[in-house]
Motif scaffolding. Structure first.
Motif, short mmCIF file in Angstrom:
data_model
loop_
_atom_site.label_atom_id
_atom_site.label_comp_id
_atom_site.label_asym_id
_atom_site.label_seq_id
_atom_site.Cartn_x
_atom_site.Cartn_y
_atom_site.Cartn_z
N UNK A 105 15.05 -26.80 14.21
CA UNK A 105 16.04 -25.74 14.03
C UNK A 105 17.00 -25.66 15.20
N UNK A 106 16.57 -26.14 16.37
CA UNK A 106 17.44 -26.11 17.54
C UNK A 106 17.38 -24.81 18.34
N UNK B 246 18.06 -21.19 13.45
CA UNK B 246 19.12 -22.10 13.88
C UNK B 246 20.37 -21.33 14.28
N UNK B 247 20.82 -20.41 13.40
CA UNK B 247 22.12 -19.79 13.65
C UNK B 247 22.16 -18.35 13.13
N UNK B 248 21.04 -17.90 12.54
CA UNK B 248 20.98 -16.51 12.08
C UNK B 248 21.37 -16.33 10.63
N UNK B 249 21.60 -17.44 9.91
CA UNK B 249 21.89 -17.31 8.47
C UNK B 249 20.62 -16.90 7.73
N UNK C 107 22.68 -17.47 20.17
CA UNK C 107 21.67 -16.49 20.60
C UNK C 107 21.83 -15.18 19.83
N UNK C 108 23.06 -14.66 19.76
CA UNK C 108 23.28 -13.41 19.02
C UNK C 108 23.03 -13.62 17.53
N UNK C 109 23.46 -14.76 17.01
CA UNK C 109 23.29 -15.05 15.58
C UNK C 109 21.82 -15.02 15.20
N UNK C 110 20.99 -15.71 15.99
CA UNK C 110 19.56 -15.72 15.67
C UNK C 110 18.98 -14.31 15.73
#
Lengths: 233, 476
Positions: B316-317, B263-266, B33-36
């Protein structure tokens, strides 16, 4: 009917049915017999593709590509140094290899750089694609992308991508003039210079990583532990 | 994969009491959540890109047959063989045949959710072909003989202690002390897998997208495993769903701004691996054969339907990462390949609403999945449509259907509704007593099993509203 025909026929029927239901009069798909209709749709699709329309670009697409590239390399954990000319590359690589734990003087690399004076820098440069046991691979790139600190490699006889993949350290020699702003620009450059994407079109952004165990990021999954860019002015 | 979604309620209860799962899921929730949120904040026109991408995906789905024909034409032109499979069984039969005709003994595989749908590994192993999952998460699950519980982070439900023990059991002699360091475990997996990458006969990958313009298939990874799988073996086989087609390279550039951030904030995944056709005669690497298996397995049912937005999905999940139900029960409770909100739509559609019926109901309808979806899929609406189908087909329990029928009768008769509400509110206020809390609601005590319900004050909203209006008038 083959599986292909069945699938295409089902899609065609479903599209026509939904159009009838929605009471759309003609649109892209005139309500002709299925075969004709698909022919029309296919021609329309080819016209759309030929336009190569770009989606909305983020504001940073207007940044200076080189500055952006340097900043984004840091984000993706690619290290970077700059040299004045190609002739200065071997010395810089020798210096860089001296900074990593298992110091290596054996390199495998693309033919493009085989003529440089590696011996004077104390390095053994083997002009061949990497194999599983090689520790340092040296490649160039087709271009690099400022937006994300990405290296774009196009596989061919003299540019095997395996050299960027198997060794623990991947060193990429990037000419400053080959840094573009966005991936769209990179694709455009490829169309202009090569035409179509080759079999292997490969975008690298930093060393390989995984977070599959408890979402903890570990650098060095199956590919390189380190990616180092030598930027040539 | 066999559907187990009809056991959602029982499995979810078990998972809620699984201390290890609860610990790892709490940790994962924060990262996802934070990563995105951080990744999305780095881009200044996120909404424009989402809107554009959703429209582009819709345009493709509305002309899916034409895009597939264009993709097929270009893939063939570049030397690929394109296969079509209507069902899971057909997809497996095609790939088994390719393996057998080419004397394939060992397959390396990078992550493919479609291959999980069709249970490809079982089909290959049944004819004596060894299959090695090479994504670290998938490899761990292959050792554990478990299905993935997340479409991007398949082993998210495993603790590092469980992984360490699996590695002892499969890599070492019994009694070897398990590793405690995640980096060391990753290194060990790398060393175990490296040799098998180099000796495989056939590589199997999925595809995040396939590009009509060029006949290209592509994967998005961080580990580099998909690159080995698509470069080293003499045959490369792609298995993917027919809805993955996109028009051009430019469209890929647009979507890749959305996918890893969601997906993860990348800002970008480490490796984008585009493969187009077979090796050139003078090339020193690459497969001599390239096969692309396009799988339907339920997808055509969605084309042109009132649920076709689901086909926009780019896997993306984000919907599961942000779902309060998924965050607490994990992916296995959902009982099929796709967990979370997207699975709650896909499972009943692909596998039948009779089997997946609990899933659209396993939602709080908080709407977060729709908010974070990079292609704006209206997931709550789609789940609501599935609930309506269930009601119409009489698939919900009698008590629920009876309750809804009664409610529906009253709500369509405003005077009657008002009267009933007034009686009900007074009854509930009486039930609440002096503490104004209802400890047990007759008939629907599931609600009050784990919590008290605050009792109403005794009058309905309408009554209060009428009174307020009267006072207002009197004062003016």
């Amino acid at each position: 009917m083959s599986a292909r025909d069945n699938i295409l026929a089902r899609i065609g029927l479903q599209i026509l049915r939904s159009q009838t239901q929605a009471n759309i009069k003609s649109g892209n798909r005139p309500n002709a017999s299925l075969g004709d209709d698909l022919g029309v749709a296919h021609r329309a699709v080819r016209e759309v593709i030929a336009k190569h329309e770009r989606g909305p670009l983020p504001g940073f697409a207007k940044h200076d590509p080189v500055e952006h590239f340097v900043a984004e390399c840091e984000r993706v954990k690619t290290t970077l140094t700059e040299v004045a000319s190609l002739a200065a590359v071997p010395i810089e690589i020798a210096r860089y290899l001296g900074t990593i734990a298992d110091t290596q003087n054996k390199l495998v690399g693309w033919p493009e750089f085989a003529d440089q004076d590696w011996l004077s820098a104390g390095l053994d440069y083997q002009n061949r694609p990497a194999i599983g046991s090689d520790l340092v691979g040296v490649t160039g790139c087709f271009c690099a992308i400022g937006e994300t600190g990405t290296l774009m490699l196009l596989g061919a006889r003299d540019t095997p991508k395996i050299t960027a993949l198997l060794p623990e350290t991947h060193i990429c020699i990037v000419k400053k003039s080959r840094i573009v702003a966005t991936m769209e620009d990179a694709f455009q450059l490829m169309r202009e210079e090569i035409g179509e994407p080759p079999r292997a079109t490969f975008f690298v952004s930093g060393p390989s990583r995984t977070a599959d165990i408890e979402q903890t990021i570990v650098i060095g999954a199956h590919g390189p532990y380190r990616v180092h860019v030598v930027l040539v002015r | 994969m066999q559907v187990q979604s009809m056991f959602f309620k029982q499995t979810a209860s078990t998972k809620l009491n699984d201390a290890v799962l609860q610990r790892v899921m709490k940790k994962a929730k924060v990262k996802f959540v934070d990563g995105r949120a951080e990744g999305v904040a780095l881009i200044d026109n996120w909404e424009d890109i989402r809107t554009y991408a959703a429209a582009m995906r819709d345009r493709v789905i509305a002309n899916l047959d034409a895009y597939l024909i264009e993709f097929e034409k270009n893939a063939i032109r570049r030397g690929s063989v394109v296969h079509w499979a209507e069902t899971a069984e057909e997809a497996n039969a095609i790939i088994v045949k390719i393996a057998q005709e080419n004397d394939v003994k060992a397959v390396t595989k990078s992550k493919s959710m479609v291959s999980e749908e069709v249970a490809l590994n079982d089909a290959l192993e049944a004819v004596g072909v060894s299959v090695l999952e090479t994504d670290l998460g998938e490899y761990i699950l292959q050792l554990a003989k478990e299905p993935p519980s997340h479409i991007v982070a398949p082993a998210v439900h495993k603790s590092k202690e469980q992984v360490a023990q699996l590695f002892v059991d499969h890599h070492h002699s019994p009694g070897t002390p398990p590793l405690t360091d995640i980096a060391a475990m990753t290194r060990e997996a790398r060393e175990v897998l490296r040799g098998r990458f180099l000796s495989a006969d056939m590589g199997i990958s999925g595809a995040n997208f396939i590009i009509a313009e060029t006949g290209t298939t592509l994967t998005v990874t961080n580990e580099g495993n998909a690159d080995m799988v698509t470069t080293i073996p003499r045959i490369h086989c792609v298995i993917t769903g027919i809805e993955k087609v996109i028009p051009t390279l430019e469209d890929f550039a647009t979507l890749i701004r959305l996918l890893p951030r969601s997906a993860i904030g990348q800002t970008i995944s480490n490796y984008l691996t585009l493969t187009t056709g077979i090796k050139a005669p003078d090339e020193q690497e690459g497969p001599a054969q390239m096969h692309i298996v396009l799988v339907d397995a339920g997808r055509t049912k969605l084309v042109g339907s009132d649920m076709s937005e689901m086909l926009r999905c780019i896997r993306c999940g984000a919907c599961m990462n942000h779902c309060p139900v998924y965050q607490n029960v994990g992916g296995h409770a959902y009982g099929w390949v796709y967990p979370g909100p997207m699975g709650s739509v896909l499972t009943p559609v692909y596998q039948g609403i009779e089997k997946g019926g609990d899933l659209p109901n396993a939602a709080t309808f908080c709407g977060e999945c729709q908010v974070v979806c990079p292609v704006k899929i209206p997931l709550p609406d789609l789940m609501r449509k599935l609930r309506e189908q269930q009601f119409d087909k009489k698939l919900r329990p009698f008590s629920e259907r009876f309750g809804i029928a009664v409610w529906s009768y009253f709500v369509q008769r405003p005077k009657l509704y008002s009267l009933a509400a007034s009686v009900g509110a007074r009854f509930a206020a009486w039930l609440g007593g002096r503490g104004k809390l209802i400890h047990k609601l007759p008939g629907i005590d599931g609600w009050t099993d784990g919590r008290d319900m605050p009792a109403p004050e005794g009058r309905t909203f309408r009554e209060l509203y009428v009174e307020k209006q009267r006072i207002k008038k009197a004062n003016s």
